[in-house]
Design a protein around this motif. Sequence first.
Motif, PDB file in Angstrom:
ATOM      1  N   ALA A 178       0.835  -1.206   0.000  1.00 11.60           N
ATOM      2  CA  ALA A 178       0.000   0.000   0.000  1.00 11.60           C
ATOM      3  C   ALA A 178       0.872   1.259   0.000  1.00 11.60           C
ATOM      4  N   PRO A 179       0.783   2.084  -1.033  1.00 10.77           N
ATOM      5  CA  PRO A 179       1.558   3.340  -1.041  1.00 10.77           C
ATOM      6  C   PRO A 179       1.214   4.245   0.139  1.00 10.77           C
ATOM      7  N   SER A 180      -0.016   4.132   0.641  1.00 12.83           N
ATOM      8  CA  SER A 180      -0.469   5.021   1.718  1.00 12.83           C
ATOM      9  C   SER A 180       0.337   4.851   3.005  1.00 12.83           C
ATOM     10  N   ARG A 181       0.927   3.669   3.221  1.00 10.86           N
ATOM     11  CA  ARG A 181       1.630   3.433   4.491  1.00 10.86           C
ATOM     12  C   ARG A 181       2.856   4.328   4.643  1.00 10.86           C
ATOM     13  N   LYS A 182       3.304   4.944   3.556  1.00  7.06           N
ATOM     14  CA  LYS A 182       4.473   5.822   3.607  1.00  7.06           C
ATOM     15  C   LYS A 182       4.090   7.294   3.540  1.00  7.06           C
ATOM     16  N   LYS A 183       2.801   7.577   3.694  1.00  3.53           N
ATOM     17  CA  LYS A 183       2.331   8.952   3.496  1.00  3.53           C
ATOM     18  C   LYS A 183       1.846   9.626   4.778  1.00  3.53           C
ATOM     19  N   ALA A 184       2.288   9.171   5.912  1.00  3.92           N
ATOM     20  CA  ALA A 184       1.845   9.781   7.166  1.00  3.92           C
ATOM     21  C   ALA A 184       2.289  11.233   7.252  1.00  3.92           C
ATOM     22  N   ALA A 185       1.387  12.084   7.712  1.00  2.01           N
ATOM     23  CA  ALA A 185       1.729  13.497   7.890  1.00  2.01           C
ATOM     24  C   ALA A 185       2.710  13.692   9.036  1.00  2.01           C
TER      25      ALA A 185
END
Length: 383
Positions: A178-185
Amino acid sequence: MDKIIGTNLGNWLVLEKWMQPFIFKGTGAEDETWLNRNVPQEKLWPMMKEHRDTYVTEEDFQNIASHGLNTVRIPVPYFIFGDREPYSGCIEYLDKAFDWAGKYGLKVLVDLHTAPGGQNSYDNGGIEGVCKWSQQPDEVEFVLTVLERLAMRYRDREELFGIEVLNEPISFSVYMSAPSRKKAADKAEAKGSRHVSSRFLKKFYVQAYGRLRKILPEEKVIVFHDGFRLGMWKDFFVKHHMKNVMIDTHIYIQAMEDVTHIHSFWAYRAFIAYQQHLLKKAQKYTPVFVGEWCVCNELADKKKGHEVIRDEYEDYRKKWYRKAAVLQLNAWKDTAGFFYWNYQLYRDKEVPMYATRLDSWDLCRCWKKGWMPVRTDRFMEKL
């Protein structure tokens, strides 16, 4: 009840920026958690009220019923009761939904769509890049109490089809891809994030069933998302003596394309045929429905060869979106049913979307453009 023929009412009580980015504009937020962190309550809460007042109304329930659908799946947040700062609660809107559903003969599946700390690292879980809920016993308990309160509130409502325990608790393989797992603010907040283990999920589902079944009448369904591991469950629910339960699985052609980068109809057929096989195996033990799907696919938005005039392009899109719809509806006919994602994206159906292909996620626009049968119930009867 007859086979589920339904749609999701996403982006109403749980926001997803990609579906309607207007509230997020200028906030620097990519998810609902950071929207609430970045925008003061005195400014955000009136905006949220206006959105909830207007995004889904009684007219939509009438429209849904008129197209031959019989059930709505309503994603709700863990802060629905207004007891978690800084979020504004929204239980009164779910109350309205039940009233409108009753008026137009629809059933309601209440879907707990988010968990504090995140259950999948997706923005649809409330916070992007963070997945720590299952590691926090106090928050696990809080989710169980939210489910109990929802059950207590609606257990006697005829419109209640059931309660879905938690949307998309993520598996190891899906989490790692999941690309989202590296997108934490906030990278520090995300530290320690990981997938929701199968061991934990099984234990949690047993707990959730026990607490919900004590409250809900036996005819009300308790739904469990497969956690992106449909083949794992087999006779699990039977062995634990669970009555009137269903499994929810989510199947997207676009998800297959994102992994394989193949955009051709033979690949779509192969993918859906494989999903049909998995559905058939799972249903030997427990009824399964497809809780999210849509006609979105790259092929419909890629015209090979020379440029064509707009009318020809629209005919081309209609052909491939319609084929994707028929392919999937034919596959879902042997399940307990399905819910399209989503009923709508933009409330104003005449406003062009910020990306052309988004209209295929919008059921209202699919009906209007002839990509989906306008009377889905009658279409399903013919398959």
